[in-house]
Write an enzyme that holds these catalytic residues in place. Structure first.
Site, mmCIF file in Angstrom:
data_model
loop_
_atom_site.group_PDB
_atom_site.id
_atom_site.type_symbol
_atom_site.label_atom_id
_atom_site.label_comp_id
_atom_site.label_asym_id
_atom_site.label_seq_id
_atom_site.Cartn_x
_atom_site.Cartn_y
_atom_site.Cartn_z
ATOM 1 N N GLU A 65 40.801 38.161 43.735
ATOM 2 C CA GLU A 65 40.409 38.022 45.137
ATOM 3 C C GLU A 65 41.414 37.192 45.921
ATOM 4 O O GLU A 65 41.978 36.215 45.420
ATOM 5 C CB GLU A 65 39.027 37.367 45.244
ATOM 6 C CG GLU A 65 37.987 37.894 44.275
ATOM 7 C CD GLU A 65 37.708 39.380 44.412
ATOM 8 O OE1 GLU A 65 38.146 39.992 45.388
ATOM 9 O OE2 GLU A 65 37.040 39.932 43.516
ATOM 10 N N GLU A 93 28.133 46.718 47.442
ATOM 11 C CA GLU A 93 28.709 45.910 46.375
ATOM 12 C C GLU A 93 28.341 44.460 46.629
ATOM 13 O O GLU A 93 28.603 43.923 47.713
ATOM 14 C CB GLU A 93 30.235 46.045 46.329
ATOM 15 C CG GLU A 93 30.719 47.225 45.536
ATOM 16 C CD GLU A 93 32.234 47.230 45.372
ATOM 17 O OE1 GLU A 93 32.868 46.179 45.592
ATOM 18 O OE2 GLU A 93 32.779 48.289 45.057
#
EC number: 4.2.1.20
Length: 280
Positions: A62, A51
């Protein structure tokens, strides 16, 4: 839609009765050259899929480690076009490892869906996860990706009920990414006993492999998740190594790749070690 590389990799993992490791790294972090060195080294370190995070100024899902990594990537001058060039350079040395982009809708929308999908396919991207694009709003992007034969990989979460899973499964290809904890990346830990029944629900709904991410930082935790999921995604633990390398004024790649190997060894051996324990 073709998911040839992704399908081939998960078929190989199933035949070998092991889960895969999917390391997440940030594009351009800490520099383009070092990011490319890390990318090129991931398969040999044990990555089964990769990824690649898109550097973005407002990565809402995040935690602090990946937020800082995104800012480092932006500071290094990384753009979406630059990320695709990075992927193309990676493909010069690796034609087998599936590579998934992970990011947010704004840069892709600004680039243009059709142009992005075409350029991504030409660069060698296999799929993309767009964190803030729910199925109800994904029609134009999904159509463009489908025409270019790039997979749109969706997220399922602990709050996704059976009706929602049916919606998530529509138009998803390659695999489903199961977010194992509520909240942002790199903060809470995934618990295998809670993840296992959720993974089964997602598999039944989508008929696809399930990769579990968010909340995996240690080899021990990765091994636990590997016993119940088709793949284990880890990211914050690797971008933390970039930050530590910068602080120590050391090259980032050796530190990142050593950590990837540690988690890959744990993931790849998890089911075999569980079988031995049960036998004993």
């Amino acid at each position: 839609m073709t998911t040839a590389r992704i399908d081939a990799r998960f078929a190989k993992l199933k035949a070998e009765n092991r889960a895969g490791l999917v390391p997440y790294v940030m594009t351009g972090d800490p520099s383009r050259d070092e990011a490319l060195e890390i990318l090129k080294g991931l398969p040999a370190a044990g990555a089964d899929l990769i990824e690649l995070g898109l550097a973005f100024s407002d990565p809402m899902a995040e935690g602090p480690p990946i937020q800082r990594a995104a800012l480092r990537g932006l500071k290094a001058g990384m753009t979406l076009r630059g990320t695709l060039d990075l992927v193309a350079d990676f493909r010069k040395v690796d034609q087998d490892t599936p590579l998934i982009l992970m990011g947010y809708l704004n840069p892709v929308e600004s680039y243009g869906y059709e142009v992005f999908a075409r350029d991504a396919a030409e660069a060698g991207v296999d799929g993309i996860i767009v964190v803030d694009c729910p199925p109800e709003e994904a029609g134009p992007l999904a159509a463009a990706l489908d025409a270019a034969e790039v997979s749109l990989i969706r997220l399922a979460t602990p709050t996704s009920d059976d009706d929602r899973l049916k919606v998530i499964a529509e138009g998803t290809s390659g695999f489903v990414y199961y977010v194992s904890v509520a909240g942002v990346t790199g903060v809470k830990e995934a618990v295998a006993a809670e993840v296992a029944p959720a993974v089964e629900r997602v598999r039944r709904a989508a008929g696809l492999p399930v990769a579990v991410g968010f909340g995996v930082r240690t080899p021990e935790r990765a091994a636990e998740i590997a016993r119940v999921a088709d793949a284990v995604v880890a990211g914050s633990v690797f971008v933390d190594e970039v930050a530590a390398a910068l602080e120590a004024n050391e090259p980032a790649a050796p530190r990142v790749l050593a950590k990837v190997k540690a988690l890959a060894d744990a993931v790849h051996g998890a089911r075999a070690s569980a079988s031995v324990t049960e036998t004993v």
